[in-house]
Design a protein around this motif. Structure first.
Motif, PDB file in Angstrom:
ATOM      1  N   VAL A   3       0.841  -1.189   0.000  1.00 20.04           N
ATOM      2  CA  VAL A   3       0.000   0.000   0.000  1.00 20.04           C
ATOM      3  C   VAL A   3       0.881   1.245   0.000  1.00 20.04           C
ATOM      4  O   VAL A   3       1.863   1.328   0.753  1.00 20.04           O
ATOM      5  N   ASP A   4       0.546   2.199  -0.855  1.00 30.47           N
ATOM      6  CA  ASP A   4       1.320   3.442  -0.926  1.00 30.47           C
ATOM      7  C   ASP A   4       0.808   4.384   0.163  1.00 30.47           C
ATOM      8  O   ASP A   4      -0.181   5.083  -0.009  1.00 30.47           O
ATOM      9  N   TYR A   5       1.486   4.389   1.290  1.00 30.13           N
ATOM     10  CA  TYR A   5       1.054   5.221   2.408  1.00 30.13           C
ATOM     11  C   TYR A   5       1.238   6.710   2.111  1.00 30.13           C
ATOM     12  O   TYR A   5       0.506   7.539   2.652  1.00 30.13           O
ATOM     13  N   TYR A   6       2.202   7.056   1.277  1.00 28.01           N
ATOM     14  CA  TYR A   6       2.373   8.461   0.908  1.00 28.01           C
ATOM     15  C   TYR A   6       1.157   8.969   0.138  1.00 28.01           C
ATOM     16  O   TYR A   6       0.715  10.104   0.325  1.00 28.01           O
ATOM     17  N   GLU A   7       0.631   8.126  -0.723  1.00 29.19           N
ATOM     18  CA  GLU A   7      -0.552   8.516  -1.482  1.00 29.19           C
ATOM     19  C   GLU A   7      -1.781   8.607  -0.580  1.00 29.19           C
ATOM     20  O   GLU A   7      -2.630   9.482  -0.754  1.00 29.19           O
ATOM     21  N   ILE A   8      -1.872   7.713   0.384  1.00 34.33           N
ATOM     22  CA  ILE A   8      -3.005   7.756   1.314  1.00 34.33           C
ATOM     23  C   ILE A   8      -2.972   9.034   2.146  1.00 34.33           C
ATOM     24  O   ILE A   8      -4.005   9.682   2.354  1.00 34.33           O
ATOM     25  N   LEU A   9      -1.789   9.404   2.616  1.00 33.48           N
ATOM     26  CA  LEU A   9      -1.649  10.609   3.436  1.00 33.48           C
ATOM     27  C   LEU A   9      -1.577  11.881   2.606  1.00 33.48           C
ATOM     28  O   LEU A   9      -1.584  12.985   3.172  1.00 33.48           O
ATOM     29  N   GLU A  10      -1.466  11.737   1.278  1.00 28.91           N
ATOM     30  CA  GLU A  10      -1.374  12.875   0.367  1.00 28.91           C
ATOM     31  C   GLU A  10      -0.154  13.747   0.689  1.00 28.91           C
ATOM     32  O   GLU A  10      -0.239  14.961   0.810  1.00 28.91           O
ATOM     33  N   VAL A  11       0.990  13.077   0.835  1.00 23.23           N
ATOM     34  CA  VAL A  11       2.259  13.775   1.056  1.00 23.23           C
ATOM     35  C   VAL A  11       3.272  13.234   0.061  1.00 23.23           C
ATOM     36  O   VAL A  11       3.100  12.145  -0.506  1.00 23.23           O
ATOM     37  N   ALA A  12       4.327  13.982  -0.148  1.00 23.73           N
ATOM     38  CA  ALA A  12       5.389  13.555  -1.050  1.00 23.73           C
ATOM     39  C   ALA A  12       6.252  12.489  -0.381  1.00 23.73           C
ATOM     40  O   ALA A  12       6.365  12.460   0.851  1.00 23.73           O
ATOM     41  N   PRO A  13       6.875  11.605  -1.171  1.00 17.80           N
ATOM     42  CA  PRO A  13       7.743  10.574  -0.559  1.00 17.80           C
ATOM     43  C   PRO A  13       8.884  11.156   0.249  1.00 17.80           C
ATOM     44  O   PRO A  13       9.368  10.512   1.176  1.00 17.80           O
ATOM     45  N   GLY A  14       9.314  12.367  -0.071  1.00 21.86           N
ATOM     46  CA  GLY A  14      10.394  12.984   0.686  1.00 21.86           C
ATOM     47  C   GLY A  14       9.924  13.898   1.796  1.00 21.86           C
ATOM     48  O   GLY A  14      10.696  14.745   2.267  1.00 21.86           O
ATOM     49  N   ALA A  15       8.673  13.766   2.222  1.00 18.10           N
ATOM     50  CA  ALA A  15       8.125  14.645   3.264  1.00 18.10           C
ATOM     51  C   ALA A  15       8.839  14.419   4.587  1.00 18.10           C
ATOM     52  O   ALA A  15       9.308  13.316   4.894  1.00 18.10           O
ATOM     53  N   SER A  16       8.909  15.474   5.376  1.00 16.57           N
ATOM     54  CA  SER A  16       9.555  15.376   6.682  1.00 16.57           C
ATOM     55  C   SER A  16       8.649  14.670   7.686  1.00 16.57           C
ATOM     56  O   SER A  16       7.461  14.454   7.441  1.00 16.57           O
ATOM     57  N   THR A  17       9.240  14.331   8.820  1.00 18.26           N
ATOM     58  CA  THR A  17       8.467  13.646   9.858  1.00 18.26           C
ATOM     59  C   THR A  17       7.335  14.525  10.375  1.00 18.26           C
ATOM     60  O   THR A  17       6.232  14.029  10.656  1.00 18.26           O
ATOM     61  N   GLU A  18       7.590  15.827  10.493  1.00 20.17           N
ATOM     62  CA  GLU A  18       6.543  16.740  10.957  1.00 20.17           C
ATOM     63  C   GLU A  18       5.387  16.805   9.974  1.00 20.17           C
ATOM     64  O   GLU A  18       4.209  16.813  10.368  1.00 20.17           O
ATOM     65  N   ALA A  23      -0.129  15.217   8.559  1.00 19.35           N
ATOM     66  CA  ALA A  23      -1.052  14.575   7.627  1.00 19.35           C
ATOM     67  C   ALA A  23      -1.803  13.431   8.289  1.00 19.35           C
ATOM     68  O   ALA A  23      -3.005  13.231   8.055  1.00 19.35           O
ATOM     69  N   ILE A  24      -1.122  12.670   9.139  1.00 20.08           N
ATOM     70  CA  ILE A  24      -1.785  11.577   9.855  1.00 20.08           C
ATOM     71  C   ILE A  24      -2.863  12.124  10.776  1.00 20.08           C
ATOM     72  O   ILE A  24      -3.982  11.592  10.845  1.00 20.08           O
ATOM     73  N   THR A  25      -2.568  13.204  11.476  1.00 23.35           N
ATOM     74  CA  THR A  25      -3.559  13.809  12.363  1.00 23.35           C
ATOM     75  C   THR A  25      -4.774  14.298  11.590  1.00 23.35           C
ATOM     76  O   THR A  25      -5.924  14.082  12.003  1.00 23.35           O
ATOM     77  N   ALA A  26      -4.526  14.949  10.452  1.00 19.87           N
ATOM     78  CA  ALA A  26      -5.640  15.464   9.653  1.00 19.87           C
ATOM     79  C   ALA A  26      -6.491  14.332   9.087  1.00 19.87           C
ATOM     80  O   ALA A  26      -7.733  14.382   9.132  1.00 19.87           O
ATOM     81  N   GLN A  27      -5.847  13.286   8.566  1.00 20.25           N
ATOM     82  CA  GLN A  27      -6.603  12.163   7.999  1.00 20.25           C
ATOM     83  C   GLN A  27      -7.395  11.425   9.083  1.00 20.25           C
ATOM     84  O   GLN A  27      -8.545  11.047   8.877  1.00 20.25           O
ATOM     85  N   ARG A  28      -6.767  11.227  10.220  1.00 14.04           N
ATOM     86  CA  ARG A  28      -7.472  10.516  11.295  1.00 14.04           C
ATOM     87  C   ARG A  28      -8.668  11.317  11.795  1.00 14.04           C
ATOM     88  O   ARG A  28      -9.722  10.747  12.109  1.00 14.04           O
ATOM     89  N   ARG A  29      -8.529  12.639  11.871  1.00 20.32           N
ATOM     90  CA  ARG A  29      -9.643  13.468  12.318  1.00 20.32           C
ATOM     91  C   ARG A  29     -10.846  13.326  11.377  1.00 20.32           C
ATOM     92  O   ARG A  29     -11.989  13.309  11.820  1.00 20.32           O
ATOM     93  N   VAL A  30     -10.581  13.224  10.086  1.00 21.52           N
ATOM     94  CA  VAL A  30     -11.669  13.112   9.111  1.00 21.52           C
ATOM     95  C   VAL A  30     -12.323  11.740   9.169  1.00 21.52           C
ATOM     96  O   VAL A  30     -13.542  11.611   9.278  1.00 21.52           O
ATOM     97  N   TRP A  31     -11.495  10.687   9.131  1.00 18.04           N
ATOM     98  CA  TRP A  31     -12.060   9.346   8.946  1.00 18.04           C
ATOM     99  C   TRP A  31     -12.595   8.741  10.229  1.00 18.04           C
ATOM    100  O   TRP A  31     -13.507   7.908  10.178  1.00 18.04           O
ATOM    101  N   VAL A  32     -12.083   9.144  11.378  1.00 18.82           N
ATOM    102  CA  VAL A  32     -12.660   8.639  12.628  1.00 18.82           C
ATOM    103  C   VAL A  32     -14.086   9.129  12.788  1.00 18.82           C
ATOM    104  O   VAL A  32     -14.990   8.394  13.213  1.00 18.82           O
TER     105      VAL A  32
END
Length: 364
Positions: A3-18, A23-32
C-alpha cells in the motif's frame, strides 16, 4: 504491491516527519468521525481508511521502518515499470506495417470548419499546436470518472485536480463543478465548498443532482462538526455539546429542507439531523445539591399565605412562592446538550455515552 502510504496521506515521498505527522492527524480526524456515517458502505470504507492511517503511522514515523518501507516500495515500482516496458515492447509489430496497438488507435475527428471542439488543445487543420504534436485530445469523461473515484476514496487533493482539469477545458461542466465543491468540503475548506455548491444550485435550480450534492455536503458538515462519544461497544455517535454546534446543525437542517428534495437519502439525512436536535434540546432535570435552600423559603411562603389575614399579604406570599419555584426551574431544568457537555470529558475515549434524555435513533 504494498500500500502506498504516501498517497493515502497525500504527502510527497520525501516529506519530513513533521509533515507526515500532521497529515496523519488530519486524515485521522476526518475518517474517525466518518465511521459514524449511517451508510454501511461509507462506514466500512472509513474504518478501512483508519486502519490504513494507523499502518502508515507505524511504517513512516519510525526511521528504520520507513527506510525498509521505502526500499520495498522502490523495488516494487521498479519491477512494475520493467514489466510495463516489456509489455510495450512485445506489442510492437502486431499491427500492419509494424505498428503497435497504440499507433492503431484512431485519432479524434476534427471539429467542423477547423474550429476547436470542447477540450481540444488546438484545432485540427488550423496549423495550431494540435496538428504538429500528434497528441490526442484529453478525454474529459475519464477525468470525471477518476475525480468521482478519488472523491469516494477521500483523496480530496487528487479529486480536486481532476475536476479543475475538466473545468479549465469545459467551464460549464456541472458535474465537475459539484465534484469540486464536494472535494473542497471534504478537505476542510467548508465555506468555499458550500459556496461553490450553492452557486451551482442557484445557477441550475432544476438540477436534482446538484441539490442532492449540496444536501449531502450540508449533512456531512453538520455530523462531523459535533462531538462524538463512544458507546462502549467500539462505535461512536454524534453528540451536541455546545450552543454553537446546536445552531450549526439547525441551520444546515433548514437549508436541506429548503431544497425541497424527494430523494430518500436526503430525507433520511434530514430526519437524522432532526432527531439529533430533538435529543439535544430535550429537557433534563438536574438534581439539586442544596434543596433545603429552596424548600425552607417555600414552606415559609406557604405558611405565610395560609396564616395571613390581609389580602395584600397573601398576594405577596404567593409572589414569593412563584419566584422560588421559577428560580428552581431555571437553575435545574436544562437542555440535554448542557448535560452532554458536562459528561463529554468522562465519556471520551470509548467510555459510555450519555444515558440521560433517551437514546439516539436511526443509528446516528
Amino acid at each position: 504491491m504494498p500500500v502506498d502510504y504516501y498517497e493515502i496521506l497525500e504527502v510527497a515521498p520525501g516529506a519530513s516527519t513533521e509533515q507526515i505527522r500532521a497529515a496523519i492527524t488530519a486524515q485521522r480526524r476526518v475518517w474517525v468521525r466518518r465511521q459514524s456515517s449511517p451508510d454501511p458502505e461509507r462506514r466500512a470504507y472509513a474504518e478501512q481508511r483508519v486502519r490504513d492511517v494507523d499502518a502508515a503511522e507505524k511504517a513512516l514515523l519510525d526511521p528504520a521502518a520507513r527506510s525498509a518501507y521505502d526500499e520495498k516500495l522502490a523495488r516494487t515500482r521498479q519491477a512494475a515499470a520493467t514489466a510495463g516496458s516489456g509489455a510495450a515492447a512485445g506489442g510492437q509489430g502486431n499491427g500492419p506495417n509494424g505498428g503497435g496497438l497504440r499507433d492503431r488507435v484512431p485519432a479524434p475527428a476534427p471539429a467542423p470548419g477547423g474550429s476547436r471542439g470542447p477540450g481540444t488543445p488546438g484545432g485540427a487543420g488550423s496549423g495550431g499546436p494540435g496538428t504538429s504534436g500528434h497528441r490526442r485530445d484529453p478525454d474529459l469523461h475519464d477525468h470525471l470518472r477518476r475525480g468521482d473515484r478519488y472523491l469516494e476514496q477521500g483523496r480530496w487533493r487528487l479529486a480536486q485536480a481532476e475536476y479543475d482539469y475538466v473545468r479549465e477545458r469545459e467551464p460549464g461542466n456541472l458535474r465537475a463543478l459539484t465534484g469540486l465543491g464536494a472535494a473542497q468540503v471534504g478537505s476542510g475548506r467548508v465555506k468555499e465548498g458550500l459556496a461553490v455548491l450553492q452557486r451551482a444550485v442557484e445557477a441550475n435550480p432544476d438540477a436534482e443532482d446538484v441539490k442532492v450534492a449540496l444536501a449531502t455536503a450540508l449533512y456531512e458538515v453538520a455530523v462531523t462538526s459535533v462531538d462524538h462519544w463512544g458507546d462502549g461497544r467500539g462505535t461512536d455517535r454524534p453528540v451536541i455539546t455546545s450552543r454553537r454546534q446546536y445552531t450549526l446543525v439547525r441551520r444546515h437542517l433548514r437549508r436541506i429542507r429548503k431544497l425541497d428534495l424527494t430523494d430518500w437519502n436526503v430525507r433520511m439525512y434530514a430526519e437524522e439531523l432532526k432527531d439529533l436536535l430533538a435529543e439535544a434540546r430535550a429537557p433534563v432535570w438536574v438534581r439539586s445539591r442544596s434543596l433545603r435552600l429552596y424548600l425552607v423559603p417555600l414552606a415559609g411562603a406557604i405558611l405565610f399565605v395560609a396564616l395571613a389575614h390581609v389580602e395584600s399579604l397573601r398576594v405577596v406570599g404567593a409572589c414569593w412562592i412563584v419566584l422560588i419555584v421559577a428560580l428552581y426551574v431555571v437553575r435545574h431544568r436544562q437542555p440535554a446538550w448542557k448535560q452532554h457537555r458536562r459528561g463529554y470529558g468522562r465519556g471520551r475515549g470509548g467510555g459510555r455515552g450519555p444515558t440521560h434524555g433517551g437514546t439516539f435513533r436511526k443509528g446516528i
